[in-house]
Design an enzyme around this catalytic site. Structure first.
Site, PDB file in Angstrom:
ATOM      1  N   HIS A  17     -41.135 -36.175 -18.001  1.00  0.00           N
ATOM      2  CA  HIS A  17     -41.553 -35.367 -16.849  1.00  0.00           C
ATOM      3  C   HIS A  17     -42.116 -36.167 -15.680  1.00  0.00           C
ATOM      4  O   HIS A  17     -42.937 -35.676 -14.905  1.00  0.00           O
ATOM      5  CB  HIS A  17     -42.563 -34.289 -17.279  1.00  0.00           C
ATOM      6  CG  HIS A  17     -42.272 -32.964 -16.646  1.00  0.00           C
ATOM      7  ND1 HIS A  17     -42.955 -31.811 -16.911  1.00  0.00           N
ATOM      8  CD2 HIS A  17     -41.319 -32.620 -15.735  1.00  0.00           C
ATOM      9  CE1 HIS A  17     -42.461 -30.831 -16.197  1.00  0.00           C
ATOM     10  NE2 HIS A  17     -41.454 -31.291 -15.485  1.00  0.00           N
TER      11      HIS A  17
ATOM     12  N   CYS B 269     -48.324 -30.337 -15.951  1.00  0.00           N
ATOM     13  CA  CYS B 269     -47.644 -31.392 -16.719  1.00  0.00           C
ATOM     14  C   CYS B 269     -47.449 -32.703 -15.952  1.00  0.00           C
ATOM     15  O   CYS B 269     -47.870 -33.760 -16.409  1.00  0.00           O
ATOM     16  CB  CYS B 269     -46.281 -30.902 -17.185  1.00  0.00           C
ATOM     17  SG  CYS B 269     -46.348 -29.388 -18.152  1.00  0.00           S
TER      18      CYS B 269
END
Ligand code: MG
Length: 422
Positions: free
Chosen positions: A109, A53
């Protein structure tokens, strides 16, 4: 160049190459995305730079290899104080000076502390959960009453509930489009799904033939359909480029599929790196086209800049302007010929280098695959092509030269020492 479009970038989390009907899934129904592909262009060779991610998003948001911005490998947990430095130029900061309204919805993120959040990185608005929803996060926020859903920098709701996230994000996206319909806008929609712990809302539960995972993907399909319907209803369809993609391949041990590719998230096989990508802009992006040109998330930033009529003021970009490929200009080939990929550090490090059809997995015994005849990376042809192994190894070292030292493998440092002692 056509008039500058609104841009909506929908980034799913851990959605596999084989998870959509238009990419071959038989047990998940995705009629809205299949229609989007029929009305637009479906890319079959679109890759992220890392099957994880944080590094994948770093590349998407900056147009640079993640190792160039200090996020080469590893994922940010909620107590992380590192992330994407405020000094890096993001997609939002490129489009802002061109007069775009800039919104971020969903998973970020790329840093959780002040200076690294979406609103500090060029976005006018933010709604969502900054990080993952899994057990590290659940535990970290337990004492505060659960994971926060933020609006801007303020907590709007606790706890974030996985089954609600797609519905919440979709509703926010529709509101953002409505509110900004009279000006050019850029919306980054980072879905939380189908990353673990995936869950669907009651309307979709128990409906797909691939269990709960399939239900979740069918809800993402419906979400995208709602966004396209909203654009049509507001008369914005011909003025808006929508891209639907994923940050990396499917998680191991989930029903996510990367078929017909080998590997998953956490690898540098095509199944980790190659993801679905559908581009839709009626009248501009060719309809019903399947495009097998080699492109990457790295290319989004320079391409969006070009479409918005602005120049990215960014040093050392690793992305290319692929607008002519996107718009289907006759005979145009992608300017991208190579892609370096890295996953992990130390013993769990995997690296690959692509050049056109050739894919080299670096390591003590490098393995070479010819993706033209061997998309599933099953037959190592390194012994037959030592010159290609050598060339691709050199290309990988050239990319590594500009990365932070943590991203450099021991072989790289050994080679440097040998060179300097000559
Ligand atoms: Mg992911």
């Amino acid at each position: 160049m056509p008039p500058r479009p609104n841009i909506i970038l929908i980034n799913c989390d851990d959605l596999g190459y084989g998870d959509l009907g238009c990419y071959g899934a038989k047990d998940i129904r995705t009629p809205r995305l299949d229609r989007m592909a029929a009305e637009g262009t479906r890319f079959t060779d679109f890759s992220v730079t890392s099957a994880l991610c944080t590094p994948s998003r770093a590349a998407l948001m900056t147009g640079k290899y993640p190792g160039r911005v200090g996020l080469a490998a590893g994922v940010l947990r909620p107590d992380a104080t590192n992330g994407l430095a405020g000094s890096e130029v993001t997609l939002a900061e490129v489009l802002k000076p061109a007069g775009y309204a800039i919104g971020c919805i969903g998973k970020w993120h790329l840093g959780f502390v002040k200076g690294m959040r979406p609103m500090d990185q060029g976005f006018d608005s933010y709604y969502g959960v900054l990080h993952n929803l899994d057990h590290w996060e659940t535990k970290h926020f337990e004492k505060d009453g659960g994971m926060p859903v933020l609006r801007g920098d303020d907590v709007e709701k606790r706890p974030a509930v996985p089954a609600e996230m797609t519905g919440l994000y979709t509703a926010e996206a529709l509101k953002f489009i409505e509110a900004n319909r009279k000006q050019p806008f850029f919306l980054y929609l980072g879905h939380a799904m189908p990353h673990l712990p995936f869950n669907a809302s009651p309307k979709f539960k128990g409906k797909s033939q691939r269990g709960l995972y399939g239900d979740v993907v069918e809800e993402l399909d419906d979400s995208t359909g709602q966004i396209l319907d909203k654009l049509r209803a507001l008369g914005l369809a011909e003025k808006t480029l929508v891209i639907f993609t994923s940050d990396n391949g499917p998680e191991r041990n989930t029903p996510g599929s990367a078929a017909p590719l080998r590997g998953t998230k956490h690898t540098v096989y095509e199944g980790g790196l190659r993801v679905p990508c559908i581009a839709w802009w009626p009248g501009r992006v060719p309809s019903g086209r399947v495009c097998d040109e080699f492109v990457s998330t790295l290319d989004m930033l320079p391409t969006f800049a070009r479409l918005a009529g602005t120049e990215p003021k960014v040093q050392e970009l690793d992305g290319f302007d692929i607008s002519s490929v996107l718009l289907g200009e006759k005979g145009v080939r992608s300017p991208r010929t190579t892609l370096y990929s890295l996953y992990g550090y130390g013993k769990n490090r995997f690296e690959s280098m692509r050049e056109g059809c050739w894919k080299l997995h670096l390591g003590a015994t490098p393995k070479l695959y010819d993706l033209r005849s061997d998309l599933a990376e099953t037959t190592d042809v390194a012994a037959q092509h030592p010159e290609i192994v050598q060339r691709l190894s050199k290309l990988a070292d050239e990319v590594l030269e500009d990365m932070d030292d943590k991203a450099k493998p021991s072989r790289y440092n050994q080679q440097k020492q040998q060179k300097s002692s000559l």
